[in-house]
Scaffold this motif. Structure first.
Motif, short mmCIF file in Angstrom:
data_model
loop_
_atom_site.label_atom_id
_atom_site.label_comp_id
_atom_site.label_asym_id
_atom_site.label_seq_id
_atom_site.Cartn_x
_atom_site.Cartn_y
_atom_site.Cartn_z
N VAL A 187 0.81 -1.21 0.00
CA VAL A 187 0.00 0.00 0.00
C VAL A 187 0.85 1.27 0.00
O VAL A 187 0.40 2.32 -0.45
N THR A 188 2.09 1.18 0.49
CA THR A 188 2.98 2.36 0.49
C THR A 188 3.95 2.36 -0.68
O THR A 188 4.56 3.40 -0.97
N GLY A 189 4.11 1.22 -1.35
CA GLY A 189 5.08 1.13 -2.43
C GLY A 189 6.51 1.27 -1.95
O GLY A 189 7.38 1.72 -2.69
N THR A 190 6.77 0.84 -0.71
CA THR A 190 8.07 1.06 -0.07
C THR A 190 8.69 -0.27 0.36
O THR A 190 8.00 -1.16 0.84
N TYR A 191 10.00 -0.37 0.21
CA TYR A 191 10.72 -1.54 0.71
C TYR A 191 10.71 -1.54 2.24
O TYR A 191 10.82 -0.49 2.88
N ILE A 192 10.60 -2.73 2.81
CA ILE A 192 10.67 -2.91 4.26
C ILE A 192 11.88 -3.78 4.57
O ILE A 192 12.06 -4.84 3.97
N GLU A 193 12.70 -3.32 5.51
CA GLU A 193 13.86 -4.08 5.95
C GLU A 193 13.67 -4.46 7.42
O GLU A 193 13.32 -3.62 8.25
N LEU A 194 13.90 -5.72 7.74
CA LEU A 194 13.76 -6.23 9.10
C LEU A 194 15.12 -6.58 9.67
O LEU A 194 15.94 -7.22 8.99
N TYR A 195 15.34 -6.19 10.93
CA TYR A 195 16.65 -6.36 11.55
C TYR A 195 16.54 -7.05 12.90
O TYR A 195 15.50 -7.01 13.57
N ASP A 196 17.65 -7.64 13.30
CA ASP A 196 17.77 -8.29 14.61
C ASP A 196 18.38 -7.28 15.58
O ASP A 196 19.60 -7.16 15.68
N THR A 197 17.54 -6.54 16.26
CA THR A 197 18.03 -5.54 17.21
C THR A 197 16.92 -5.20 18.20
O THR A 197 15.79 -5.66 18.07
N ASN A 198 17.26 -4.38 19.20
CA ASN A 198 16.25 -3.87 20.14
C ASN A 198 16.77 -2.56 20.73
O ASN A 198 17.90 -2.14 20.46
N GLY A 199 15.92 -1.92 21.54
CA GLY A 199 16.27 -0.61 22.07
C GLY A 199 17.47 -0.62 22.99
O GLY A 199 18.25 0.34 23.03
N ALA A 200 17.64 -1.68 23.78
CA ALA A 200 18.78 -1.75 24.69
C ALA A 200 20.09 -1.89 23.92
O ALA A 200 21.12 -1.30 24.30
N ILE A 201 20.07 -2.64 22.82
CA ILE A 201 21.26 -2.73 21.97
C ILE A 201 21.56 -1.37 21.35
O ILE A 201 22.72 -0.93 21.29
N GLY A 202 20.51 -0.67 20.90
CA GLY A 202 20.71 0.67 20.37
C GLY A 202 21.32 1.61 21.39
O GLY A 202 22.22 2.41 21.06
N ALA A 203 20.86 1.53 22.64
CA ALA A 203 21.41 2.39 23.70
C ALA A 203 22.87 2.06 23.97
O ALA A 203 23.69 2.96 24.23
N ALA A 204 23.22 0.78 23.92
CA ALA A 204 24.62 0.39 24.12
C ALA A 204 25.51 0.95 23.01
O ALA A 204 26.59 1.48 23.26
N LYS A 205 25.03 0.85 21.76
CA LYS A 205 25.84 1.38 20.66
C LYS A 205 25.90 2.90 20.71
O LYS A 205 26.92 3.52 20.36
N GLY A 206 24.79 3.54 21.17
CA GLY A 206 24.83 4.97 21.39
C GLY A 206 25.90 5.35 22.39
O GLY A 206 26.60 6.36 22.23
N ALA A 207 26.04 4.53 23.45
CA ALA A 207 27.09 4.77 24.44
C ALA A 207 28.47 4.67 23.81
O ALA A 207 29.38 5.45 24.12
N GLY A 208 28.63 3.70 22.89
CA GLY A 208 29.91 3.56 22.20
C GLY A 208 30.25 4.76 21.34
O GLY A 208 31.41 5.19 21.28
N ILE A 209 29.24 5.34 20.69
CA ILE A 209 29.45 6.55 19.90
C ILE A 209 29.82 7.71 20.83
O ILE A 209 30.78 8.45 20.57
N GLY A 210 29.09 7.85 21.93
CA GLY A 210 29.33 8.94 22.86
C GLY A 210 30.69 8.86 23.53
O GLY A 210 31.28 9.89 23.89
N ALA A 211 31.19 7.64 23.72
CA ALA A 211 32.48 7.45 24.37
C ALA A 211 33.65 7.53 23.39
O ALA A 211 34.82 7.45 23.80
#
Length: 494
Positions: free
Chosen positions: A426-450
């Motif tokens: 209905v949107t004509g858009t590709y969908i990509e699915l990933y193996d991740t979650n918010g806590a993993i994102g926060a950990a990687k954010g910490a790595g960027i910040g550090a």
């Protein structure tokens, strides 16, 4: 070398420990194991005790460390994601004065509406990119009127993630994205909103000092480090509201990229590079993780309240007893696209921001007793959820967001083949699915910040794509036709 991410949700706290070199999680835990309680003293109210979040954080960190086998001394940075918009108030001793008024509480709606009209709708939208609505600063205005004794004791106000960072470091700090989600950041003048503070009679002294989204925000206190099994002085280097952090975890950072979630409620979060807004305030705009005054990056957030909760209702009420979600998906797949004329509006979980805060409720249209059965309802429910997303994404398109790709975690309702196929179609858009979650994102954010990662690209080079769904041209016309019928039925009752 490891990174630790905490995701402070209203149902539980999730913690992930990530190997900084591989970018992969080595241990994850959450607490409590059953859904955390929400205090609702009156209809429409929702509160949680900040001290409970801290207890959950400690137990989840210890659990994740135990599962990973990682020595706490090897954790090099900590990141925090958190439920957005909650109001936490503390006294000079840094003790919470009352339970937090959390994101789904609706008591402050009238305060935001009054401010919107008194300050001026165009002024609010052009400077705040939102109506003050039912967000953090409006909740503080409610507290000022109804609990003046508590208000007079306030030293600082915080968001839930600010509170957890304070418990870890002893420092009371916040970020520009945090102030924007509280609707107290002026995007034109790049400062606290004088308009709102003056209107509500709130002193800027109550607002915490600013720290960058990525960077040193404080260091772990010795007493806390001992309690958690971590090293004294471990830096907290990232914090962000959960929807923006979810987008970060999916590497959604550039205009045209969209992050989506489909749990109890559903969110579509798109990145915009322009300081614009929806004149009817049906979607909300906040500073994204990589926003700067020179290079704006705004997260435009569309929320649909009735997503997974509708699918769960169908499973429990319409389908046969004991059916699994996979079996429910198979049942839905047994009938054609469009559910043979049956449409469901999935708006049965409270007032919808996208519909200008109207309480539309869930409706079923086109039901024919001689044609339709449980399978049609199962399919119409999932299609109705997708069509609600499409309706909101059209609002985002009107704001100049050209959606190029939709990214989501391979979980919750994105496990449904029908939902994925229908959304792509209905949107004509590709969908990509990933193996991740918010806590993993926060950990990687910490790595960027550090400074452990030199760039976003390096931090997310290990992001694992599970699947890609391409729009099916042969089915797209059918989905678009069913959507037009659904949309016409919705707009007749608005």
């Amino acid at each position: 070398m490891y990174l630790l991410g905490c995701d402070i949700g209203c149902s539980s706290v999730k913690v992930s420990i990530v190997d900084a070199e591989t970018g992969l999680p080595v241990g994850t835990d959450f607490y409590p194991k059953e859904e955390a309680p929400i205090i609702a003293q009156r209809p429409g109210w929702a509160e949680q005790n900040p001290e409970d979040w801290w207890i959950y954080v400690k137990k989840a960190i210890r659990g994740a460390l135990g599962k990973s086998g990682v020595n706490g001394e090897d954790i090099k940075a900590i990141g925090i994601a958190y439920q957005m918009h909650g109001l936490v108030v503390v006294d000079k001793n840094k003790v919470a004065l009352r339970p937090s008024i959390i994101w789904c509480d609706s008591r402050a709606v009238i305060y935001g509406e009054r401010a919107f009209h008194a300050i001026g709708e165009e002024r609010c939208l052009s400077h705040l990119l939102n109506s003050p609505g039912n967000f953090t600063i409006a909740r503080l205005a409610w507290l000022k009127e109804y609990e003046p004794q508590t208000y007079n004791l306030i030293y600082k106000i915080m968001l839930p993630g600010d509170y957890i960072a304070m418990r870890m470091t002893g420092e009371i700090r916040t970020t520009i994205p945090g102030l924007s989600e509280g609707i107290v950041w002026d995007f034109q003048d790049h400062c606290l909103s004088e308009d709102l503070l003056r209107y509500f009679g709130i002193s800027k002294d109550l607002i915490a000092d600013l720290v960058p989204t990525f960077g040193l925000q404080g260091e772990l206190l010795g007493s806390v480090a001992t309690e958690l099994g971590l090293k004294k002085g471990t830096p907290v280097t990232y914090r962000m509201g959960d929807q923006s952090n979810n987008a970060l975890s999916l590497n959604v950072l550039r205009p045209g990229e969209v992050a989506a979630t489909a749990r109890t409620s559903g969110v579509v979060y798109g990145v915009n590079s322009k300081l614009n807004y929806d004149v009817r305030s049906r979607v909300n705009t906040f500073a994204h993780v990589n926003h700067t005054a020179e290079h704006p990056r705004l997260g435009v957030l569309l929320c649909i309240n009735g997503v997974g909760i509708l699918n769960a209702w169908v499973k429990k009420t319409i389908a046969r007893n004991g059916i699994t979600y996979d079996q429910l998906n198979d049942l839905a797949a047994s009938v054609p696209i469009g559910s043979e004329g049956l449409s469901i509006l999935p708006f049965g979980n409270g007032a919808e921001r996208m519909l200008e805060n109207k309480q539309v409720d869930c409706s079923i249209f086109g039901l024919n007793f001689n044609i339709h059965h449980a399978a049609h309802i199962a399919r119409a429910a999932q299609e109705g959820i997708v069509f609600a997303f499409k309706y909101g994404m059209d609002i985002m398109n009107e704001m100049g967001i050209d959606i190029e790709v939709i990214r989501a975690a391979h979980s919750s309702m994105f496990l449904s083949p029908i939902l994925r196929e229908a959304l792509a179609g209905v949107t004509g858009t590709y969908i990509e699915l990933y193996d991740t979650n918010g806590a993993i994102g926060a950990a990687k954010g910490a790595g960027i910040g550090a400074g452990i990662y030199a760039s976003f690209e390096e931090a997310f080079s290990s992001l694992k794509k599970i699947a890609e769904i391409e729009p099916d041209g042969l089915k797209a016309d059918k989905y678009c036709g069913a959507y037009e019928i659904w949309k016409e039925r919705l707009e007749k009752i608005l």
